[in-house]
Write a protein that holds these residues in place. Structure first.
Motif, PDB file in Angstrom:
ATOM      1  N   CYS A 177     -18.957  -3.243 -39.817  1.00  0.00           N
ATOM      2  CA  CYS A 177     -19.434  -4.248 -38.860  1.00  0.00           C
ATOM      3  C   CYS A 177     -20.855  -3.947 -38.406  1.00  0.00           C
ATOM      4  N   ILE A 178     -21.129  -2.691 -38.083  1.00  0.00           N
ATOM      5  CA  ILE A 178     -22.469  -2.302 -37.642  1.00  0.00           C
ATOM      6  C   ILE A 178     -23.475  -2.462 -38.775  1.00  0.00           C
ATOM      7  N   ALA A 179     -23.087  -2.052 -39.989  1.00  0.00           N
ATOM      8  CA  ALA A 179     -24.000  -2.144 -41.128  1.00  0.00           C
ATOM      9  C   ALA A 179     -24.336  -3.598 -41.437  1.00  0.00           C
ATOM     10  N   LEU A 180     -23.331  -4.474 -41.417  1.00  0.00           N
ATOM     11  CA  LEU A 180     -23.573  -5.884 -41.715  1.00  0.00           C
ATOM     12  C   LEU A 180     -24.424  -6.532 -40.631  1.00  0.00           C
ATOM     13  N   SER A 181     -24.125  -6.234 -39.373  1.00  0.00           N
ATOM     14  CA  SER A 181     -24.908  -6.802 -38.272  1.00  0.00           C
ATOM     15  C   SER A 181     -26.352  -6.339 -38.339  1.00  0.00           C
ATOM     16  N   ALA A 182     -26.556  -5.045 -38.635  1.00  0.00           N
ATOM     17  CA  ALA A 182     -27.914  -4.510 -38.738  1.00  0.00           C
ATOM     18  C   ALA A 182     -28.661  -5.118 -39.921  1.00  0.00           C
ATOM     19  N   THR A 183     -27.943  -5.400 -41.007  1.00  0.00           N
ATOM     20  CA  THR A 183     -28.573  -6.034 -42.168  1.00  0.00           C
ATOM     21  C   THR A 183     -29.045  -7.441 -41.824  1.00  0.00           C
ATOM     22  N   LEU A 184     -28.192  -8.198 -41.142  1.00  0.00           N
ATOM     23  CA  LEU A 184     -28.589  -9.542 -40.710  1.00  0.00           C
ATOM     24  C   LEU A 184     -29.779  -9.467 -39.754  1.00  0.00           C
ATOM     25  N   GLU A 185     -29.735  -8.510 -38.834  1.00  0.00           N
ATOM     26  CA  GLU A 185     -30.816  -8.384 -37.862  1.00  0.00           C
ATOM     27  C   GLU A 185     -32.147  -8.069 -38.537  1.00  0.00           C
TER      28      GLU A 185
ATOM     29  N   GLN B 251     -35.107 -16.061 -39.387  1.00  0.00           N
ATOM     30  CA  GLN B 251     -35.091 -15.843 -37.943  1.00  0.00           C
ATOM     31  C   GLN B 251     -33.727 -16.152 -37.349  1.00  0.00           C
ATOM     32  N   TRP B 252     -33.069 -17.196 -37.857  1.00  0.00           N
ATOM     33  CA  TRP B 252     -31.732 -17.549 -37.371  1.00  0.00           C
ATOM     34  C   TRP B 252     -30.723 -16.461 -37.724  1.00  0.00           C
ATOM     35  N   LEU B 253     -30.767 -15.981 -38.968  1.00  0.00           N
ATOM     36  CA  LEU B 253     -29.868 -14.901 -39.374  1.00  0.00           C
ATOM     37  C   LEU B 253     -30.142 -13.639 -38.560  1.00  0.00           C
ATOM     38  N   GLY B 254     -31.417 -13.353 -38.303  1.00  0.00           N
ATOM     39  CA  GLY B 254     -31.760 -12.182 -37.508  1.00  0.00           C
ATOM     40  C   GLY B 254     -31.229 -12.278 -36.094  1.00  0.00           C
ATOM     41  N   ALA B 255     -31.313 -13.466 -35.501  1.00  0.00           N
ATOM     42  CA  ALA B 255     -30.797 -13.661 -34.146  1.00  0.00           C
ATOM     43  C   ALA B 255     -29.286 -13.449 -34.102  1.00  0.00           C
ATOM     44  N   ARG B 256     -28.580 -13.977 -35.100  1.00  0.00           N
ATOM     45  CA  ARG B 256     -27.136 -13.784 -35.151  1.00  0.00           C
ATOM     46  C   ARG B 256     -26.796 -12.305 -35.280  1.00  0.00           C
ATOM     47  N   GLY B 257     -27.537 -11.599 -36.152  1.00  0.00           N
ATOM     48  CA  GLY B 257     -27.285 -10.175 -36.333  1.00  0.00           C
ATOM     49  C   GLY B 257     -27.553  -9.370 -35.072  1.00  0.00           C
ATOM     50  N   THR B 258     -28.630  -9.701 -34.351  1.00  0.00           N
ATOM     51  CA  THR B 258     -28.968  -8.988 -33.123  1.00  0.00           C
ATOM     52  C   THR B 258     -27.845  -9.095 -32.101  1.00  0.00           C
ATOM     53  N   MET B 259     -27.339 -10.295 -31.903  1.00  0.00           N
ATOM     54  CA  MET B 259     -26.284 -10.505 -30.908  1.00  0.00           C
ATOM     55  C   MET B 259     -24.952  -9.908 -31.359  1.00  0.00           C
ATOM     56  N   MET B 260     -24.652 -10.023 -32.643  1.00  0.00           N
ATOM     57  CA  MET B 260     -23.413  -9.427 -33.156  1.00  0.00           C
ATOM     58  C   MET B 260     -23.439  -7.910 -32.986  1.00  0.00           C
ATOM     59  N   PHE B 261     -24.573  -7.314 -33.292  1.00  0.00           N
ATOM     60  CA  PHE B 261     -24.730  -5.866 -33.180  1.00  0.00           C
ATOM     61  C   PHE B 261     -24.523  -5.414 -31.733  1.00  0.00           C
ATOM     62  N   ALA B 262     -25.157  -6.119 -30.789  1.00  0.00           N
ATOM     63  CA  ALA B 262     -25.049  -5.751 -29.381  1.00  0.00           C
ATOM     64  C   ALA B 262     -23.605  -5.870 -28.890  1.00  0.00           C
ATOM     65  N   ARG B 263     -22.938  -6.949 -29.271  1.00  0.00           N
ATOM     66  CA  ARG B 263     -21.557  -7.145 -28.808  1.00  0.00           C
ATOM     67  C   ARG B 263     -20.617  -6.107 -29.411  1.00  0.00           C
ATOM     68  N   ALA B 264     -20.779  -5.817 -30.706  1.00  0.00           N
ATOM     69  CA  ALA B 264     -19.910  -4.838 -31.356  1.00  0.00           C
ATOM     70  C   ALA B 264     -20.075  -3.459 -30.728  1.00  0.00           C
TER      71      ALA B 264
ATOM     72  N   PRO C  11     -15.848 -11.812 -37.804  1.00  0.00           N
ATOM     73  CA  PRO C  11     -15.816 -13.241 -37.461  1.00  0.00           C
ATOM     74  C   PRO C  11     -15.811 -13.489 -35.954  1.00  0.00           C
ATOM     75  N   ARG C  12     -15.089 -12.648 -35.188  1.00  0.00           N
ATOM     76  CA  ARG C  12     -15.071 -12.852 -33.737  1.00  0.00           C
ATOM     77  C   ARG C  12     -16.426 -12.542 -33.119  1.00  0.00           C
ATOM     78  N   ASN C  13     -17.097 -11.490 -33.585  1.00  0.00           N
ATOM     79  CA  ASN C  13     -18.441 -11.197 -33.080  1.00  0.00           C
ATOM     80  C   ASN C  13     -19.402 -12.337 -33.397  1.00  0.00           C
ATOM     81  N   TRP C  14     -19.242 -12.933 -34.572  1.00  0.00           N
ATOM     82  CA  TRP C  14     -20.088 -14.069 -34.963  1.00  0.00           C
ATOM     83  C   TRP C  14     -19.849 -15.262 -34.048  1.00  0.00           C
ATOM     84  N   THR C  15     -18.574 -15.561 -33.788  1.00  0.00           N
ATOM     85  CA  THR C  15     -18.235 -16.738 -32.985  1.00  0.00           C
ATOM     86  C   THR C  15     -18.600 -16.556 -31.514  1.00  0.00           C
ATOM     87  N   GLU C  16     -18.291 -15.394 -30.964  1.00  0.00           N
ATOM     88  CA  GLU C  16     -18.494 -15.161 -29.536  1.00  0.00           C
ATOM     89  C   GLU C  16     -19.971 -15.110 -29.151  1.00  0.00           C
TER      90      GLU C  16
END
Length: 318
Positions: A20-28, A88-101, A110-115
């Motif tokens: 989860c962290i690796a994928l979120s960081a990749t998106l970010e 930029q959109w993918l990066g924003a999603r990754g930043t927020m997913m990373f912080a929440r996780a 999927p829940r981190n993405w949705t929330e």
């Protein structure tokens, strides 16, 4: 932050959180500080630098007619803007997913993405505004320098205005330094506040400024520590990349290998916010959103609570 990282990844070993962290960081990383890259290339020796442009044009052959060139340029601009928006959109999603996780310990991708959909959208729009703040002076300066040099009238007599270019370069350098501070605070402190209180980027910046005006010194120290962490992260990433015959430099693989240090650097920023007091608790309870504290509420960072003394007078708590 170290204890939090150990709990998330190693006690016990949690491959789900690792991924989860690796994928979120990749998106970010899609919207990292190097993308989009507005820096220019290096210059050559003396003489009329515009002559080189004229020579290159002649060597490449005849310039296509406007009927062909203009649609090609417009198509390239359209594709380029589309890629900027997408990354930029993918990066924003990754930043927020990373912080929440990192804050909740939730490894469900999927829940981190949705929330984080709403705060990521606000983060994305504000990030576009920051890009515009940098891009518009660059475009204006380039057009101004081109007009003063006479390049629009023809390349034969065009002369680069070196003094104007130097002033423009200094101004751009100052703007880049300023925007580096803004980006640092936006990603590391403002974004988590957006998730914590369920507020927009503008509202989170207002809260950040109320906190920052009482904690200028700690914020500067925070930036210094962030720089040290960034340098250490780059060094570790480079060593792992070389040790794996450059395979470790590939996206996602690099984030998988460096997941612990990435988790630490993200958790550190969350810990800084968490240290401001109970109203800013960031771990586990981060999704229990509440009203963002005001400057006149008890316990606000940097502001003493008011208590009554024995005579009924109000005194600041020491």
């Amino acid at each position: 932050a170290i204890e939090r990282t150990r709990k998330l990844l190693f006690e016990p070993f949690n491959m789900g959180m690792w991924v989860c962290i690796a994928l979120s960081a990749t998106l970010e990383s899609c919207s990292g500080t190097n993308f989009p890259n507005f820096s220019g290339g290096g210059g050559g020796g003396g003489g009329n630098s515009f002559k080189g442009l004229e020579s290159a044009t002649s060597a490449a052959g005849k310039i296509p007619d406007a009927a062909i060139l203009i649609p090609l340029v417009l198509f390239g601009v359209f594709i380029g803007l589309g890629l900027v928006l997408l990354f930029q959109w993918l990066g924003a999603r990754g930043t927020m997913m990373f912080a929440r996780a990192a804050a909740t310990g939730d490894e469900d991708i999927p829940r981190n993405w949705t929330e984080t959909s709403a705060p990521a959208h606000s983060y994305f729009l504000f990030n576009l505004a920051l890009i515009a703040v940098i891009a518009m002076p660059l475009i204006f300066g380039a057009v101004t320098i081109g007009a003063v040099s006479g390049v629009f009238s023809g390349l034969d007599n065009a002369k680069p205005p070196m003094a104007l270019i130097a002033v423009f370069g200094i101004c751009i350098l100052g703007l880049v330094v300023l925007m580096s501070f803004v980006s640092c605070f936006f990603r590391n402190l403002v974004a988590p506040l957006m998730i914590k209180f369920g507020i927009t980027a503008t509202e989170a910046w207002q809260l950040f400024f109320r906190i920052g005006e009482k904690n200028v010194g700690p914020l500067l120290l925070f930036v210094v520590i962030r720089m040290v962490i960034a340098v250490c992260t780059w060094i570790v990433s480079a060593i792992l990349g070389v040790m794996t015959c450059c395979i470790g430099f590939l996206p996602l693989i690099n984030q998988m290998l460096t997941a612990p240090i990435l988790c630490f650097e993200r958790t550190y920023s969350l810990t800084v916010i968490d240290s401001l007091g109970p109203d800013f608790a960031m771990f586990e309870s981060v999704m229990n959103k509440g009203k963002a504290p005001d400057t006149d509420e008890p316990g606000f960072p940097g502001e003493a609570d008011d208590i009554e003394d024995g005579d009924g007078n109000v005194e600041p708590e020491m």
